[in-house]
Design a protein around this motif. Structure first.
Motif, PDB file in Angstrom:
ATOM      1  N   MET A 106       4.799   6.958  -2.576  1.00  0.00           N
ATOM      2  CA  MET A 106       3.893   7.518  -1.566  1.00  0.00           C
ATOM      3  C   MET A 106       4.691   8.207  -0.464  1.00  0.00           C
ATOM      4  SD  MET A 106       1.426   5.567   1.194  1.00  0.00           S
ATOM      5  CE  MET A 106       0.368   4.771   0.009  1.00  0.00           C
ATOM      6  N   GLN A 107       4.239   9.366  -0.058  1.00  0.00           N
ATOM      7  CA  GLN A 107       4.775  10.049   1.110  1.00  0.00           C
ATOM      8  C   GLN A 107       3.762   9.971   2.241  1.00  0.00           C
ATOM      9  OE1 GLN A 107       5.779  14.090   0.031  1.00  0.00           O
ATOM     10  NE2 GLN A 107       7.906  13.535  -0.341  1.00  0.00           N
ATOM     11  N   ASN A 147      -2.496   9.000   6.124  1.00  0.00           N
ATOM     12  CA  ASN A 147      -2.872   9.901   5.018  1.00  0.00           C
ATOM     13  C   ASN A 147      -4.388   9.986   4.814  1.00  0.00           C
ATOM     14  OD1 ASN A 147      -0.165  10.337   4.571  1.00  0.00           O
ATOM     15  ND2 ASN A 147      -0.044   9.173   2.683  1.00  0.00           N
ATOM     16  N   TRP A 163      -5.875   5.095   4.372  1.00  0.00           N
ATOM     17  CA  TRP A 163      -5.764   3.654   4.620  1.00  0.00           C
ATOM     18  C   TRP A 163      -5.338   3.400   6.058  1.00  0.00           C
ATOM     19  CZ3 TRP A 163      -0.677   1.782   5.569  1.00  0.00           C
ATOM     20  CH2 TRP A 163       0.360   2.636   5.173  1.00  0.00           C
ATOM     21  N   ASP A 188      10.706   3.309   1.007  1.00  0.00           N
ATOM     22  CA  ASP A 188      10.161   3.754  -0.280  1.00  0.00           C
ATOM     23  C   ASP A 188       9.557   2.584  -1.046  1.00  0.00           C
ATOM     24  OD1 ASP A 188      10.923   6.327   0.247  1.00  0.00           O
ATOM     25  OD2 ASP A 188      12.741   6.274  -0.983  1.00  0.00           O
ATOM     26  N   LEU A 237       6.286   1.408   0.750  1.00  0.00           N
ATOM     27  CA  LEU A 237       5.182   2.351   0.556  1.00  0.00           C
ATOM     28  C   LEU A 237       4.716   2.385  -0.895  1.00  0.00           C
ATOM     29  CD1 LEU A 237       6.419   5.247   2.870  1.00  0.00           C
ATOM     30  CD2 LEU A 237       4.450   3.749   3.270  1.00  0.00           C
ATOM     31  N   THR A 238       5.637   2.203  -1.824  1.00  0.00           N
ATOM     32  CA  THR A 238       5.258   2.120  -3.235  1.00  0.00           C
ATOM     33  C   THR A 238       4.394   0.887  -3.476  1.00  0.00           C
ATOM     34  OG1 THR A 238       7.216   3.291  -4.011  1.00  0.00           O
ATOM     35  CG2 THR A 238       6.117   1.855  -5.602  1.00  0.00           C
ATOM     36  N   ASP A 290       0.995   1.686  -2.206  1.00  0.00           N
ATOM     37  CA  ASP A 290       0.356   2.603  -3.152  1.00  0.00           C
ATOM     38  C   ASP A 290      -0.178   1.844  -4.363  1.00  0.00           C
ATOM     39  OD1 ASP A 290      -0.490   5.170  -3.684  1.00  0.00           O
ATOM     40  OD2 ASP A 290       1.390   5.831  -4.576  1.00  0.00           O
ATOM     41  N   ASP A 291       0.622   0.923  -4.871  1.00  0.00           N
ATOM     42  CA  ASP A 291       0.197   0.125  -6.032  1.00  0.00           C
ATOM     43  C   ASP A 291      -1.006  -0.744  -5.686  1.00  0.00           C
ATOM     44  OD1 ASP A 291       2.260   1.209  -7.508  1.00  0.00           O
ATOM     45  OD2 ASP A 291       3.594  -0.521  -7.273  1.00  0.00           O
ATOM     46  N   ILE A 315      -3.308  -0.096  -3.396  1.00  0.00           N
ATOM     47  CA  ILE A 315      -4.478   0.781  -3.273  1.00  0.00           C
ATOM     48  C   ILE A 315      -5.000   1.159  -4.650  1.00  0.00           C
ATOM     49  CG2 ILE A 315      -5.244   3.066  -2.521  1.00  0.00           C
ATOM     50  CD1 ILE A 315      -3.318   2.824  -0.155  1.00  0.00           C
ATOM     51  N   GLU A 316      -4.090   1.460  -5.561  1.00  0.00           N
ATOM     52  CA  GLU A 316      -4.494   1.814  -6.935  1.00  0.00           C
ATOM     53  C   GLU A 316      -5.227   0.654  -7.603  1.00  0.00           C
ATOM     54  OE1 GLU A 316      -2.480   3.335 -11.147  1.00  0.00           O
ATOM     55  OE2 GLU A 316      -1.331   3.399  -9.279  1.00  0.00           O
TER      56      GLU A 316
END
Length: 202
Positions: free
Chosen positions: A1-2, A68, A71, A185, A188-189, A192-193, A195-196
């Protein structure tokens, strides 16, 4: 995720003043002076998003940041500030407890721990409380640049052994250094996981 955008939304004195529960929330908490504001600024790539202070116990409100447009990053008051009055500490504890109990959109609570220290009773007790109440959380070790690799490894092992005294398995663990820009990183990853996974289960 950025992280392409991160904007302050509001500060709340209590959980009932928090924004409507429409987006996943990722909250950050830890003992005073653990480096919470620095970490928030680092992972969002904004120097002044969260207020950094040399005075422990500075965060007294629930601070919401929209990241973004997808969230919320939630900056919670720190716990365990010894110099605060008993009444102030109880007030902080009540704010935190009400937030944790009422926010169905809380996807993960990141518990920040100073990697230089042996397991602190207040942290272990708080982590146990989260487990007893089924609060989803991960441990984030901060300031990993302040100690050597072998000492860090020993401290992590010590922490793991302490938790396994009462836990069947360890919670997720992440490792960060705001000053050396390490760990964003991975953190944030992880978000991201999460949220997915939330979107998949809807």
């Amino acid at each position: 995720m950025q992280v392409k955008s991160a904007v302050f939304v509001k500060s709340a004195e209590k959980a009932s003043q928090c924004p409507p529960q429409t987006l996943p929330e990722f909250a950050f908490i830890g003992r005073s002076n653990v480096g919470k504001s620095s970490l928030i600024n680092y992972i969002t790539n904004q120097k002044g998003l969260a207020k950094v202070s040399g005075t422990p116990g500075k965060t007294k409100l629930i601070n919401y940041f929209l990241v973004n447009d997808g969230w919320y990053l939630v900056d919670l008051p720190g716990y365990g500030y010894a110099k605060a009055s008993k009444g102030v500490r109880q007030g902080f504890a009540e704010i935190i407890t009400k937030y944790l109990e009422s926010r169905d959109e809380l996807t993960c609570l990141f518990v920040l721990v100073d990697s230089r220290l042996e397991p602190q009773k207040i942290d272990v007790d708080f982590i146990t409380l989260l487990g007893n109440h089924g609060i989803p959380f991960a441990i984030v070790f901060t300031k990993i640049d302040k100690i050597g690799v072998e000492v860090l490894r020993d401290n992590i092992r010590c922490y793991s052994e302490k938790l396994l005294e009462s836990w069947e398995e360890l919670p997720p663990m992440l490792y960060t250094s705001s000053s050396k820009r390490k760990g964003a990183d991975e953190l944030l990853t992880y978000i991201d996981d999460c949220i997915e996974l939330v979107n998949t289960n809807k």
